[in-house]
Design a protein around this motif. Structure first.
Motif, mmCIF file in Angstrom:
data_model
loop_
_atom_site.group_PDB
_atom_site.id
_atom_site.type_symbol
_atom_site.label_atom_id
_atom_site.label_comp_id
_atom_site.label_asym_id
_atom_site.label_seq_id
_atom_site.Cartn_x
_atom_site.Cartn_y
_atom_site.Cartn_z
ATOM 1 N N LEU A 244 1.953 10.122 0.857
ATOM 2 C CA LEU A 244 2.222 9.293 2.029
ATOM 3 C C LEU A 244 3.580 9.628 2.644
ATOM 4 O O LEU A 244 3.731 9.664 3.871
ATOM 5 N N LYS A 245 4.560 9.876 1.798
ATOM 6 C CA LYS A 245 5.903 10.208 2.305
ATOM 7 C C LYS A 245 5.929 11.569 2.985
ATOM 8 O O LYS A 245 6.576 11.759 4.018
ATOM 9 N N ALA A 246 5.211 12.535 2.415
ATOM 10 C CA ALA A 246 5.243 13.895 2.953
ATOM 11 C C ALA A 246 4.337 14.085 4.157
ATOM 12 O O ALA A 246 4.456 15.083 4.865
ATOM 13 N N SER A 247 3.449 13.147 4.402
ATOM 14 C CA SER A 247 2.455 13.312 5.461
ATOM 15 C C SER A 247 3.112 13.482 6.832
ATOM 16 O O SER A 247 4.024 12.738 7.205
ATOM 17 N N ASP A 248 2.598 14.460 7.580
ATOM 18 C CA ASP A 248 3.078 14.658 8.947
ATOM 19 C C ASP A 248 1.973 14.395 9.963
ATOM 20 O O ASP A 248 2.074 14.806 11.123
ATOM 21 N N THR A 249 0.897 13.733 9.535
ATOM 22 C CA THR A 249 -0.187 13.408 10.460
ATOM 23 C C THR A 249 0.092 12.079 11.155
ATOM 24 O O THR A 249 0.947 11.308 10.728
ATOM 25 N N LYS A 250 -0.645 11.831 12.217
ATOM 26 C CA LYS A 250 -0.466 10.576 12.955
ATOM 27 C C LYS A 250 -0.887 9.376 12.119
ATOM 28 O O LYS A 250 -0.235 8.331 12.149
ATOM 29 N N TRP A 251 -1.993 9.511 11.367
ATOM 30 C CA TRP A 251 -2.532 8.415 10.567
ATOM 31 C C TRP A 251 -2.649 8.826 9.115
ATOM 32 O O TRP A 251 -3.019 9.953 8.806
ATOM 33 N N ARG A 252 -2.339 7.873 8.249
ATOM 34 C CA ARG A 252 -2.488 8.063 6.812
ATOM 35 C C ARG A 252 -3.588 7.115 6.329
ATOM 36 O O ARG A 252 -3.373 5.896 6.225
ATOM 37 N N LEU A 253 -4.769 7.660 6.094
ATOM 38 C CA LEU A 253 -5.905 6.871 5.626
ATOM 39 C C LEU A 253 -5.935 6.899 4.101
ATOM 40 O O LEU A 253 -5.640 7.920 3.485
ATOM 41 N N VAL A 254 -6.322 5.772 3.512
ATOM 42 C CA VAL A 254 -6.426 5.687 2.059
ATOM 43 C C VAL A 254 -7.822 5.167 1.712
ATOM 44 O O VAL A 254 -8.173 4.029 2.052
ATOM 45 N N GLY A 255 -8.630 6.010 1.070
ATOM 46 C CA GLY A 255 -9.938 5.590 0.583
ATOM 47 C C GLY A 255 -9.756 4.829 -0.716
ATOM 48 O O GLY A 255 -9.343 5.377 -1.734
ATOM 49 N N ASN A 256 -10.080 3.539 -0.668
ATOM 50 C CA ASN A 256 -9.611 2.570 -1.647
ATOM 51 C C ASN A 256 -10.796 1.713 -2.081
ATOM 52 O O ASN A 256 -11.393 1.026 -1.259
ATOM 53 N N SER A 257 -11.170 1.756 -3.359
ATOM 54 C CA SER A 257 -12.431 1.123 -3.749
ATOM 55 C C SER A 257 -12.360 -0.389 -3.905
ATOM 56 O O SER A 257 -13.402 -1.055 -3.873
ATOM 57 N N VAL A 258 -11.171 -0.957 -4.106
ATOM 58 C CA VAL A 258 -11.050 -2.425 -4.232
ATOM 59 C C VAL A 258 -9.945 -2.927 -3.307
ATOM 60 O O VAL A 258 -8.969 -2.228 -3.052
ATOM 61 N N MET A 259 -10.078 -4.155 -2.813
ATOM 62 C CA MET A 259 -9.223 -4.655 -1.740
ATOM 63 C C MET A 259 -7.757 -4.736 -2.168
ATOM 64 O O MET A 259 -7.432 -5.269 -3.224
ATOM 65 N N ILE A 260 -6.874 -4.220 -1.311
ATOM 66 C CA ILE A 260 -5.446 -4.263 -1.592
ATOM 67 C C ILE A 260 -4.795 -5.506 -0.994
ATOM 68 O O ILE A 260 -3.796 -5.999 -1.518
ATOM 69 N N SER A 261 -5.351 -6.051 0.079
ATOM 70 C CA SER A 261 -4.773 -7.249 0.692
ATOM 71 C C SER A 261 -4.869 -8.430 -0.263
ATOM 72 O O SER A 261 -5.892 -8.615 -0.924
ATOM 73 N N PRO A 262 -3.834 -9.255 -0.348
ATOM 74 C CA PRO A 262 -3.912 -10.443 -1.200
ATOM 75 C C PRO A 262 -5.021 -11.379 -0.741
ATOM 76 O O PRO A 262 -5.282 -11.527 0.457
ATOM 77 N N PHE A 263 -5.672 -11.991 -1.714
ATOM 78 C CA PHE A 263 -6.743 -12.951 -1.428
ATOM 79 C C PHE A 263 -6.562 -14.109 -2.400
ATOM 80 O O PHE A 263 -6.954 -14.034 -3.553
ATOM 81 N N ALA A 264 -5.918 -15.165 -1.924
ATOM 82 C CA ALA A 264 -5.603 -16.294 -2.791
ATOM 83 C C ALA A 264 -6.025 -17.589 -2.124
ATOM 84 O O ALA A 264 -6.080 -17.700 -0.895
ATOM 85 N N VAL A 265 -6.316 -18.593 -2.924
ATOM 86 C CA VAL A 265 -6.628 -19.927 -2.431
ATOM 87 C C VAL A 265 -5.875 -20.941 -3.273
ATOM 88 O O VAL A 265 -5.334 -20.636 -4.325
ATOM 89 N N GLY A 266 -5.846 -22.161 -2.801
ATOM 90 C CA GLY A 266 -5.184 -23.231 -3.546
ATOM 91 C C GLY A 266 -4.869 -24.382 -2.626
ATOM 92 O O GLY A 266 -4.714 -24.213 -1.409
ATOM 93 N N ALA A 267 -4.763 -25.558 -3.194
ATOM 94 C CA ALA A 267 -4.443 -26.734 -2.394
ATOM 95 C C ALA A 267 -3.002 -26.682 -1.903
ATOM 96 O O ALA A 267 -2.668 -27.255 -0.866
ATOM 97 N N LEU A 268 -2.144 -25.997 -2.653
ATOM 98 C CA LEU A 268 -0.744 -25.895 -2.268
ATOM 99 C C LEU A 268 -0.544 -24.703 -1.341
ATOM 100 O O LEU A 268 -1.217 -23.694 -1.461
ATOM 101 N N SER A 269 0.420 -24.864 -0.450
ATOM 102 C CA SER A 269 0.773 -23.729 0.393
ATOM 103 C C SER A 269 1.411 -22.654 -0.471
ATOM 104 O O SER A 269 1.912 -22.920 -1.564
ATOM 105 N N ALA A 270 1.409 -21.422 0.031
ATOM 106 C CA ALA A 270 1.988 -20.323 -0.736
ATOM 107 C C ALA A 270 3.469 -20.563 -1.017
ATOM 108 O O ALA A 270 3.981 -20.211 -2.078
#
Length: 556
Positions: free
Chosen positions: A357-383
């Motif tokens: 990712l650091k060495a990339s000189d392309t316009k876009w850096r795509l990552v083929g990723n088999s499981v979700m990287i974005s946080p996914f949390a729930v709860g009655a309390l705010s974060a």
């Protein structure tokens, strides 16, 4: 190229007298004893059966000067997948600039053997970049179907646009693969990405189908051995819609857990009982061997699928292997998801990803990723309130994650990767994800607890399943019922989530230009109907330099 085999004619019999009954019996017995060895020893073209290509042809991992071709030949009827029998058989290939094969650019041949389940790979080089080609295989006078493939653009090419199909999670038993057919019919794909769960390992009726097996798996039992995995791959490769997509464009594939067993990790799986189902190391090795035999994938490092492809100056694609090196999944109720000694990627792969990712000189850096990287949390309390309480009680500090099989279960790897993006001002990173059987459009924040005050490090497009059960299937309610209730709750607890559809099946089409990367989400009408229709559902894009997702109101 291998020279043609010469046929051998039988010499005329010298004894003109009729043989005795005892001679006939002895000859028959000798023939029975020698039949196996002789069949194996005879050249392929001396076999009377005509070889056939029952499992289609495919191409994958396009490079600027080449592409990997694949097929499986059935030389004789008894040489079934996983059988371990059948003669060595010569298989040739031809590559041309046109579908009529009037402009041939490459030919060659190899020998298909039982040792590799009569699968064949040909890594063709010397081709022109950014060019359509057609290819076919031949054996014993039989021709395979003709397929189209396409090379990647030259590394320094100023590419105006790229278009990829994006798919994940295709459970044979849960329905038909009409999504593949609709992608194949487009005729405009540079390639298509399969983000994992190309096959499923369960026995018949063991995994989500809303209680109805649309078409039973083969073998009927859960797959454990090399022969089992070979038969299962072969079964999937007989699907006409999957064959059609492989005929239409090259695939770029990574594996997830079901190519092995549910929730696989480096030392086992949730769906594996050590001892009763054999040793995990043996099962994992069998699954990997069958995968590389049956998929047009180049293993960049022995036994893994992490590798990188480049598409001119517009994009590079880092493909991850998130099963071979990971620590065992954490218990949701423990704070071990934050343990820095636990890893999803393994040290070597994470360092490789960061460096790329650091060495990339392309316009876009795509990552083929088999499981979700974005946080996914729930709860009655705010974060904001949950974070100090979680630290005090030893709970995960980014909220109580729903699925610790995802990056949520390995937060130290995620923090290190996102910090690397920030420290090196690496922008235009887009994660392309499957696995979760829902469609998502997410920002990937540095700090989910304070988002949107915290900046976004990257964006993520998650595609839903082709056929595997999603939430409405699990609770057996009409499509859309769960999403109407669940989506607002998920978004309220996860402010970086711009959209989530928990219910429908389908696929994505990713279109990239210098200005933006856009995912068009498509849904199919009925996974159980082999003639299901397809319709555009939503589109989201990220503009260059923003690291944020926004809605687009029409497909590309």
């Amino acid at each position: 190229m291998t020279s043609p085999h010469r046929s051998v004619e039988a010499a005329p019999a010298r004894n003109t007298l009729a043989p005795s009954r005892r001679t006939v019996v002895k000859a028959a017995a000798a023939t029975a004893v020698l039949a196996g060895p002789l069949a194996a020893a005879l050249p392929a073209r001396a076999v009377t059966a005509v070889p056939v290509f029952r499992h289609g042809v495919a191409s994958g991992d396009p490079l600027p000067d080449g592409v990997l071709l694949w097929t499986r030949v059935t030389p004789v009827p008894e040489a079934l997948p996983g059988s371990g029998v059948g003669p060595d058989t010569e298989v040739g290939w031809v590559v041309a600039r046109d579908k009529a094969f009037t402009s041939v650019v490459a030919t060659g041949s190899t020998t298909a053997t039982a040792a590799t389940d009569h699968t064949v790979k040909a890594d063709i080089r010397g081709l022109q970049p950014g060019t359509d080609y057609w290819f076919r295989f031949t054996s014993g006078g039989a021709d395979s179907p003709v397929a189209r493939t396409r090379t990647a653009p030259a590394a320094d090419a100023a590419v105006p646009s790229l278009r990829f199909g994006v798919v994940s999670c295709a459970n044979w038993e849960a329905g038909h693969f009409s999504a593949y057919r609709h992608l194949a019919a487009r005729g405009d794909l540079d390639a298509w990405l399969h983000l994992g769960d190309y096959i499923y390992e369960y026995g018949t009726g063991e995994y989500g189908t809303r209680g109805t097996v649309v078409r039973p798996h083969s073998p009927a039992h859960e797959i454990l051995t090399l022969a089992d995995y070979r038969v299962r791959h072969a079964t999937y490769k007989t699907d006409p819609d999957l064959q059609a997509l492989h005929l239409a464009a090259p695939v770029v594939a990574i594996w997830d857990d079901h190519e092995f067993a549910d929730n696989a990790w480096s030392g086992g799986a949730a769906n594996h009982t050590e001892g009763a189902e054999g040793a995990w190391a043996a099962r994992q090795a069998a699954a990997k061997q069958a995968y590389f035999e049956w998929m047009p994938v180049r293993p960049a490092l022995a036994g893994t699928t992490y590798r990188r492809l480049r598409f001119g100056k517009l994009a590079d694609l880092s493909l991850l292997d998130l099963r071979s090196f990971r620590s065992q999944q954490a218990n949701t109720a423990s704070g071990s998801v934050d343990d820095p000694d636990r890893t999803l990627t393994g040290r070597a792969q994470l360092d490789w990803l960061k460096a790329g990712l650091k060495a990339s000189d392309t316009k876009w850096r795509l990552v083929g990723n088999s499981v979700m990287i974005s946080p996914f949390a729930v709860g009655a309390l705010s974060a904001e309130l949950l974070r100090p309480l979680a630290k005090l009680l030893g709970l995960p500090q980014e909220g109580i994650g729903i699925n610790t099989d995802q990056w949520d279960g390995y937060t130290d790897d995620r923090r290190e990767l996102l910090a690397h993006l920030k420290a090196n001002a690496i922008g235009n990173t887009v994660f392309l994800t499957g696995d979760i059987h829902m469609a998502w459009a997410n920002d990937v924040p540095y700090d989910a607890g304070t988002y949107p005050l915290s900046a976004s490090a990257a964006t993520e497009f998650v595609v839903t399943s082709l056929t595997s059960d999603n939430l409405d299937d699990i609770v057996k309610v009409p499509e859309g019922s769960v999403s109407a209730v669940a989506a607002p709750v998920i978004q309220a607890a996860n402010r970086h989530v711009h959209w989530v559809d928990t219910d429908r099946h389908g696929y994505g089409v990713l279109d990239i230009t210098a200005e933006r990367a856009q995912m068009d989400y498509y849904v199919v009408s009925d996974r159980t109907n082999p003639n299901a229709t397809s319709a555009w559902a939503r589109s989201y894009r990220t503009r260059s330099g923003t690291q944020k997702v926004e809605r687009s109101y029409s497909p590309v």
